[in-house]
Design a protein around this motif. Sequence first.
Motif, PDB file in Angstrom:
ATOM      1  N   ILE A   7       0.841  -1.199   0.000  1.00 23.31           N
ATOM      2  CA  ILE A   7       0.000   0.000   0.000  1.00 23.31           C
ATOM      3  C   ILE A   7       0.882   1.257   0.000  1.00 23.31           C
ATOM      4  O   ILE A   7       1.663   1.468   0.931  1.00 23.31           O
ATOM      5  N   GLY A   8       0.758   2.080  -1.012  1.00 27.36           N
ATOM      6  CA  GLY A   8       1.483   3.343  -1.056  1.00 27.36           C
ATOM      7  C   GLY A   8       0.770   4.408  -0.252  1.00 27.36           C
ATOM      8  O   GLY A   8      -0.465   4.443  -0.193  1.00 27.36           O
ATOM      9  N   LEU A   9       1.548   5.275   0.396  1.00 29.68           N
ATOM     10  CA  LEU A   9       0.993   6.413   1.127  1.00 29.68           C
ATOM     11  C   LEU A   9       1.766   7.661   0.721  1.00 29.68           C
ATOM     12  O   LEU A   9       3.007   7.666   0.730  1.00 29.68           O
ATOM     13  N   THR A  10       1.051   8.705   0.368  1.00 31.00           N
ATOM     14  CA  THR A  10       1.727   9.938  -0.005  1.00 31.00           C
ATOM     15  C   THR A  10       2.395  10.559   1.214  1.00 31.00           C
ATOM     16  O   THR A  10       1.776  10.710   2.269  1.00 31.00           O
ATOM     17  N   GLY A  11       3.670  10.904   1.070  1.00 31.87           N
ATOM     18  CA  GLY A  11       4.403  11.540   2.159  1.00 31.87           C
ATOM     19  C   GLY A  11       4.273  13.049   2.110  1.00 31.87           C
ATOM     20  O   GLY A  11       4.030  13.637   1.052  1.00 31.87           O
ATOM     21  N   ASN A  12       4.423  13.673   3.259  1.00 30.77           N
ATOM     22  CA  ASN A  12       4.446  15.130   3.316  1.00 30.77           C
ATOM     23  C   ASN A  12       5.871  15.600   3.058  1.00 30.77           C
ATOM     24  O   ASN A  12       6.818  14.826   3.149  1.00 30.77           O
ATOM     25  N   PHE A  13       6.024  16.873   2.752  1.00 30.65           N
ATOM     26  CA  PHE A  13       7.355  17.407   2.457  1.00 30.65           C
ATOM     27  C   PHE A  13       7.492  18.772   3.121  1.00 30.65           C
ATOM     28  O   PHE A  13       6.870  19.742   2.711  1.00 30.65           O
ATOM     29  N   THR A  14       8.279  18.808   4.194  1.00 31.63           N
ATOM     30  CA  THR A  14       8.468  20.045   4.936  1.00 31.63           C
ATOM     31  C   THR A  14       9.927  20.208   5.309  1.00 31.63           C
ATOM     32  O   THR A  14      10.582  19.253   5.756  1.00 31.63           O
ATOM     33  N   GLU A  15      10.440  21.408   5.095  1.00 33.97           N
ATOM     34  CA  GLU A  15      11.813  21.755   5.469  1.00 33.97           C
ATOM     35  C   GLU A  15      12.828  20.748   4.938  1.00 33.97           C
ATOM     36  O   GLU A  15      13.770  20.352   5.618  1.00 33.97           O
ATOM     37  N   GLY A  16      12.610  20.313   3.711  1.00 34.63           N
ATOM     38  CA  GLY A  16      13.535  19.401   3.070  1.00 34.63           C
ATOM     39  C   GLY A  16      13.416  17.954   3.479  1.00 34.63           C
ATOM     40  O   GLY A  16      14.232  17.118   3.063  1.00 34.63           O
ATOM     41  N   ASN A  17      12.381  17.619   4.276  1.00 33.67           N
ATOM     42  CA  ASN A  17      12.222  16.253   4.762  1.00 33.67           C
ATOM     43  C   ASN A  17      10.887  15.666   4.317  1.00 33.67           C
ATOM     44  O   ASN A  17       9.865  16.361   4.283  1.00 33.67           O
ATOM     45  N   CYS A  18      10.903  14.382   3.990  1.00 31.07           N
ATOM     46  CA  CYS A  18       9.669  13.648   3.723  1.00 31.07           C
ATOM     47  C   CYS A  18       9.196  13.043   5.036  1.00 31.07           C
ATOM     48  O   CYS A  18       9.955  12.308   5.696  1.00 31.07           O
ATOM     49  N   THR A  19       7.983  13.350   5.445  1.00 31.84           N
ATOM     50  CA  THR A  19       7.472  12.890   6.731  1.00 31.84           C
ATOM     51  C   THR A  19       6.071  12.309   6.572  1.00 31.84           C
ATOM     52  O   THR A  19       5.368  12.604   5.597  1.00 31.84           O
ATOM     53  N   LEU A  20       5.678  11.500   7.538  1.00 32.35           N
ATOM     54  CA  LEU A  20       4.329  10.967   7.567  1.00 32.35           C
ATOM     55  C   LEU A  20       3.983  10.597   9.001  1.00 32.35           C
ATOM     56  O   LEU A  20       4.768   9.932   9.682  1.00 32.35           O
ATOM     57  N   ALA A  21       2.815  11.030   9.460  1.00 32.35           N
ATOM     58  CA  ALA A  21       2.371  10.689  10.810  1.00 32.35           C
ATOM     59  C   ALA A  21       2.243   9.174  10.957  1.00 32.35           C
ATOM     60  O   ALA A  21       1.765   8.472  10.053  1.00 32.35           O
ATOM     61  N   ALA A  22       2.657   8.672  12.108  1.00 27.95           N
ATOM     62  CA  ALA A  22       2.688   7.226  12.342  1.00 27.95           C
ATOM     63  C   ALA A  22       1.302   6.584  12.216  1.00 27.95           C
ATOM     64  O   ALA A  22       1.191   5.400  11.885  1.00 27.95           O
ATOM     65  N   ALA A  23       0.255   7.364  12.469  1.00 25.81           N
ATOM     66  CA  ALA A  23      -1.096   6.798  12.445  1.00 25.81           C
ATOM     67  C   ALA A  23      -1.445   6.213  11.079  1.00 25.81           C
ATOM     68  O   ALA A  23      -2.159   5.204  10.992  1.00 25.81           O
ATOM     69  N   TYR A  24      -0.935   6.820  10.005  1.00 30.19           N
ATOM     70  CA  TYR A  24      -1.260   6.335   8.665  1.00 30.19           C
ATOM     71  C   TYR A  24      -0.702   4.932   8.433  1.00 30.19           C
ATOM     72  O   TYR A  24      -1.430   4.002   8.084  1.00 30.19           O
ATOM     73  N   TYR A  25       0.614   4.782   8.610  1.00 33.29           N
ATOM     74  CA  TYR A  25       1.180   3.467   8.311  1.00 33.29           C
ATOM     75  C   TYR A  25       0.819   2.438   9.370  1.00 33.29           C
ATOM     76  O   TYR A  25       0.753   1.240   9.083  1.00 33.29           O
ATOM     77  N   THR A  26       0.539   2.891  10.603  1.00 32.84           N
ATOM     78  CA  THR A  26       0.078   1.961  11.629  1.00 32.84           C
ATOM     79  C   THR A  26      -1.274   1.365  11.245  1.00 32.84           C
ATOM     80  O   THR A  26      -1.516   0.162  11.413  1.00 32.84           O
ATOM     81  N   SER A  27      -2.162   2.191  10.711  1.00 32.64           N
ATOM     82  CA  SER A  27      -3.481   1.706  10.293  1.00 32.64           C
ATOM     83  C   SER A  27      -3.360   0.685   9.176  1.00 32.64           C
ATOM     84  O   SER A  27      -4.087  -0.320   9.150  1.00 32.64           O
TER      85      SER A  27
END
Length: 267
Positions: free
Chosen positions: A25-45
């Motif tokens: 399952i792909g999840l779109t990552g966020n992009f802030t201050e040069g970093n790709c981030t994603l809240a743990a709740a998404y991949y945990t679900s």
Amino acid sequence: MSSSDWINIYKQLKGNEPKLAKPLIGLTGNFTEGNCTLAAAYYTSVLKADGIPLVIPPIGNEAQTLPHLLQALDGMVFTGGADLNPLLVDEEPIPQLRGINAERDQQELLMARITADLHMPVVGICRGIQVIAAAFGGTIYQDIQTQYTSPVCKHSQDADRWVATHTVDISPDSVLYDLFRSQKLSVNSFHHQAVKTPPLGFKVTATASDGIIEAMESVGTHRVLAVQWHPECFIMHNDESMMPIFHWLTKEALLHKTIKNRHENHN
């Protein structure tokens, strides 16, 4: 493979999926201050629903890379995040528009269209429902407090993220109703934008008390379930009430994986 071929195989296999490896399952990552981030709740679900999560970062040469990447996936989650750039939907920004994320916008609009071409099952969450709507010709409120006629519901809650603060009314003829077996559902809410009109090929399946669109689903061959709230947040407080959405995705993704394998073996 044509749409009719996909539909025929889908109907044959529905409910009789062979045992395969877990769906990717792909999840779109966020992009802030040069970093790709994603809240743990998404991949945990996704993990809790027996899927394998893969965070997709913004890719500079997306036109060349994305089709190859998406073909390897079995399902997709368009996650929450910043406002959508109104210029991409032929609108000028209003003063109430908040921060946008240029690194995500064009890529995710393209990804939404590619997943449709691949007949891939998709879940959209918050920003995700708006991206999906915009990708296929729907319209978006840049700010519901100033552009919607009569907002009466608090759509940006101050409570903890796993707390439900308002209800939505669910259409009986919908995937959502089949998942929750109820015409009313309590949800959390963290948005000031919303889908104004759904695109062709989609139907509204849930609304808030003030009429704001809270969910839409595809009506064609592309299997899409998109919601305005954040169902992923609940699992982080050991609340599985929203997990049916993620179980739906992984089940549909497993079916998609089966169809892909059958097609590849046939060729």
